[in-house]
Design a protein around this motif. Structure first.
Motif, mmCIF file in Angstrom:
data_model
loop_
_atom_site.group_PDB
_atom_site.id
_atom_site.type_symbol
_atom_site.label_atom_id
_atom_site.label_comp_id
_atom_site.label_asym_id
_atom_site.label_seq_id
_atom_site.Cartn_x
_atom_site.Cartn_y
_atom_site.Cartn_z
ATOM 1 N N PHE A 1 1.334 -1.363 0.254
ATOM 2 C CA PHE A 1 0.462 -0.378 0.454
ATOM 3 C C PHE A 1 1.177 1.251 -0.030
ATOM 4 N N ARG B 1 -8.844 2.597 -0.506
ATOM 5 C CA ARG B 1 -8.585 1.923 -1.150
ATOM 6 C C ARG B 1 -9.036 1.084 -1.724
ATOM 7 N N ASN C 1 -3.500 -5.762 -4.153
ATOM 8 C CA ASN C 1 -4.244 -6.565 -2.720
ATOM 9 C C ASN C 1 -5.343 -7.176 -2.902
ATOM 10 N N GLU C 2 -5.994 -8.051 -2.745
ATOM 11 C CA GLU C 2 -7.343 -8.449 -2.625
ATOM 12 C C GLU C 2 -8.299 -8.209 -3.940
ATOM 13 N N ASN D 1 -3.024 -12.328 -3.152
ATOM 14 C CA ASN D 1 -3.573 -12.668 -2.056
ATOM 15 C C ASN D 1 -5.291 -12.699 -2.563
ATOM 16 N N ASP E 1 -6.222 -14.727 1.904
ATOM 17 C CA ASP E 1 -6.196 -14.087 3.399
ATOM 18 C C ASP E 1 -6.996 -15.094 4.652
ATOM 19 N N TYR F 1 -9.581 -15.221 7.293
ATOM 20 C CA TYR F 1 -10.245 -14.644 8.848
ATOM 21 C C TYR F 1 -10.768 -15.706 8.795
ATOM 22 N N GLU G 1 -2.119 -13.844 4.804
ATOM 23 C CA GLU G 1 -2.657 -12.941 5.907
ATOM 24 C C GLU G 1 -3.941 -14.719 6.730
ATOM 25 N N TRP H 1 -13.180 -5.304 10.997
ATOM 26 C CA TRP H 1 -14.094 -5.216 9.746
ATOM 27 C C TRP H 1 -15.299 -5.933 9.579
ATOM 28 N N PHE I 1 -0.737 -11.801 9.608
ATOM 29 C CA PHE I 1 -1.504 -10.285 9.295
ATOM 30 C C PHE I 1 -1.555 -9.645 10.846
ATOM 31 N N GLU J 1 -7.328 0.671 10.733
ATOM 32 C CA GLU J 1 -7.749 -0.892 11.043
ATOM 33 C C GLU J 1 -7.230 -0.550 12.509
ATOM 34 N N HIS K 1 -7.450 -3.957 14.993
ATOM 35 C CA HIS K 1 -7.499 -5.137 14.182
ATOM 36 C C HIS K 1 -6.422 -6.028 14.961
#
Ligand code: GAL
Length: 643
Positions: free
Chosen positions: A36, A102, A140-141, A241, A264, A266, A312, A320, A350, A360, A363
């Motif tokens: 980023f 983003r 990213n994603e 990812n 990633d 989660y 991640e 989130w 992550f 975040e 997080h």
């Protein structure tokens, strides 16, 4: 092996060397950075500042860490957005999505492609042969925050171009979409509009093409980045990812660009995102459901043609989901081992340290906000770091006995035309996966059309559009096959096939569908025969020239078989699904077990792992040499034995 996501630009430079040393002490070998960092690399057009990244790469490399460098395209900087406002994506309501978070770009913008190529090339040239660099992550994603599709003027322009190439003439387009209906015919490709903001529903064929077009753009955009990187960074691998439960673009296609897939993970956040019942959400709130992470491990191992990473890994609560509980003690360790059991080459957490600022800040990281004190998750990662050394190398992952054919177009088609509100493809596929895993079986995911050689049981939860390649693979398959509801029910152009569903599968299955009924919650249709239970959500009216293995209450076929090919004419409730898969696994000659809801097994070569997601000790059937954990598996722990 372990890894971690790190943001040197978030911390004083004086901390970097110590952070790197502590990572190594924790058993971490890989560090992902940079994804980023565009505003720090190019604060103004053409004014580059590479000094900090040079020093960060050198520092991390000097500590013995291998770097994964992300291209920074998920966050175009403010000056670029001001220069070219057309880069911004547009939501389905026609509003531009603004700067300040983003993924604020549309894949359709030509300027964006040019700017992406420019920054990727500059970075690939500068760092492509850096001694600390092991591999790359593109962007990213893709698709995160609903960004696969965009609905603006740039998208319309690109869509018209795509349609022109595909259909050549408006006659063919009108015909393919059935535009004679409701006077939707167009006289020129310039007449085509995006399928949104209409009085009532838009043409499903147009929507499906729009979805295909956007999905193809994601894969092409990714390939553009990969081609540039490969040119300037010989010998390095590339990954992207991917995410959990995101089906907006065809992951199989993006996977073709990559050397390794990654995703990633989660697990707790995803409990909230999945359409579980309230009871299930509460039950699994602090551990996650035992099939969520494994479902994706198996899917992305397939997407990576055998190779995948966790880029991640959730290290504690996230920020989130609607609710973000602390994972039960032990879960961070359990998830890590589970990923390794499924063949992950690296599990990367992550993030290294919780950020006390910005979006975040709630997080967790492996370290507490702004400090060098390990969090609960950090201490569990440290334990895994030691255990990985103690257990030694694991045997290679072998082909599973069961394949699930997973198809993104079916997801799109059922979103476009649900017909019953709760007919959700990923829900159906997940439940089939859950049921087969409860039998203790390893599962591979394959794309439609892939060879099915060597699979004893092939599950097709639903495949609405059956391509020639898919049909060929099914015809050539040696194992037992099960096709689920709506399979073969649409042509490529989103029409009902001339011979009625299951269309191309008619000859193999012997089935012919005359009606479908979607069932409100609470309404079911009992099924009895070789297997029993009920249809919920969806029930089909089928004739067959094959064998009828189970029937609905009125005597209609519910489960049919012809040779190895079986057709299930409904959305099965848990009991019907479990019995059907148990019956077919036996028919396929597979040895199964009956696992409690909270226990799962995974075999990797000669090593078997068992995971306990529940609240009680489970006495495992471990034989041979226990290489990890204890035979009596405590809640939130794992055992592994080598036979
Ligand atoms: C991922 C993303 C990361 C971070 C993380 C938080 O979706 O790639 O950048 O936002 O979620 O859980």
């Amino acid at each position: 092996m372990l890894g971690v996501c790190y943001y040197p630009e978030h911390w004083p430079e004086a901390w970097w060397a110590k952070d790197a040393r502590r990572m190594r002490e924790l058993g971490i070998s890989f560090v992902r950075i940079g994804e980023f960092a565009w505003s720090r690399l190019e604060p103004k057009r053409g004014a580059f500042d590479f000094g900090w990244l040079d020093r960060a790469m050198d520092t991390l490399g000097a500590a013995g860490l291998k770097v994964v460098l992300g291209t920074p395209t998920a966050t175009p900087p403010k000056w670029l957005m001001d220069e070219y406002p057309e880069i911004a994506p547009v939501d389905q309501q026609g509003r531009a999505r603004g700067f300040g978070s983003r993924r604020h770009y549309t894949f359709s913008s030509e300027v964006w492609w040019r700017e992406s190529a420019r920054i990727v090339e500059i970075i690939a040239k500068r760092y492509g042969e850096h001694p600390a660099l092991d591999g790359w992550q593109t962007d990213n994603e893709y698709g995160c925050h609903d960004t696969t599709q965009s609905w603006g003027p740039e998208d319309l322009k690109a869509f018209r171009r795509w349609l022109r190439l595909r259909y050549q003439s408006t006659e063919q387009l009108n015909d393919a979409w059935g535009n004679v209906f409701w006077s939707m015919e167009v006289n020129s490709f310039e007449d085509v509009v995006l399928p949104h903001l209409t009085v009532t529903e838009t043409n499903p064929a147009a929507r499906l093409d729009f979805w295909r077009f956007q999905s193809e753009q994601v894969a092409a955009y990714d390939k553009m980045q990969c081609d540039i990187i490969r040119k300037h960074s010989p010998g390095r691998w590339i990954t992207h990812n991917f995410m959990g439960f995101v089906n907006d673009f065809d992951h199989w296609k993006v996977g073709e660009n990559l050397d390794i897939a990654s995703w990633d993970s989660y697990p707790i956040g995803f409990v909230e995102k999945f359409p579980f019942s309230q009871e299930e959400k509460n039950r699994w709130a602090e551990t996650s459901h035992p099939d969520i992470a494994p479902f994706h491990h198996d899917l992305y191992r397939g997407v990576g043609r055998g190779r995948f990473w966790i880029m991640e890994q959730q290290p504690g609560p996230v920020n989130w989901a609607p609710w973000n509980p602390v994972p039960k003690p032990g879960m961070v360790r359990l998830w890590t081992w589970e990923a390794l059991a499924h063949g992950a080459e690296v599990v990367s957490y992550f993030r290294w340290r919780q950020a006390p600022f910005a979006q975040e800040q709630m997080h967790a990281g492996l370290n507490l906000p702004g400090s060098d004190e390990l969090s609960v998750g950090g201490r569990e990662a440290e334990i895994v770091g030691r255990e990985i050394i103690e257990t030694g190398e694991l045997p290679a992952t072998e082909q599973a006995p069961v394949a699930i054919v997973y198809d993104y177009e079916t997801h799109w088609a059922t979103v476009i035309q649900p017909q019953g509100r709760d007919f959700q493809y990923h829900d159906l596929a997940f439940r089939w996966y859950e049921a087969v895993r409860k039998l203790g079986l390893n599962v591979d995911f394959v794309p439609p059309g892939a060879s099915l050689d060597g699979y004893k049981l092939v599950l097709v939860p639903s495949l609405m559009m059956v391509s020639d390649a898919a049909l060929q693979a099914f015809s050539a398959a040696q194992g037992i096959l099960l096709y689920g509801p709506r399979s073969g029910s649409r042509t490529r152009q989103f029409a009902i096939p001339d011979n009625l569903p299951p269309g191309p599968l008619a000859a193999l299955t012997g089935a012919r569908l005359t009606q479908v009924s979607s069932l409100r919650p609470g309404i079911e249709d009992a099924v009895a025969g070789t297997v029993s239970g009920a249809a919920i959500r969806w029930r089909e009216y089928v004739e067959t020239d094959g064998e009828v293995l189970a029937r609905f209450g009125n005597g209609d076929p519910a489960l049919t078989g012809k040779g190895g090919h079986h057709y299930l004419a409904c959305w099965p409730d848990q009991s019907l699904l479990q019995q059907t898969l148990t019956y077919l696994a036996a028919k396929a000659g597979l040895e199964t077990v009956v696992l409690p809801d909270h226990i799962r097994l995974r075999r990797r070569g000669g090593v078997t792992f068992a995971f306990n997601y529940g609240t009680e000790v489970w006495s495992s059937p471990a034989v041979g040499k226990v290489i990890l954990g204890e035979v009596n598996v405590k809640p939130q722990t794992v055992v592994a034995w080598r036979e």
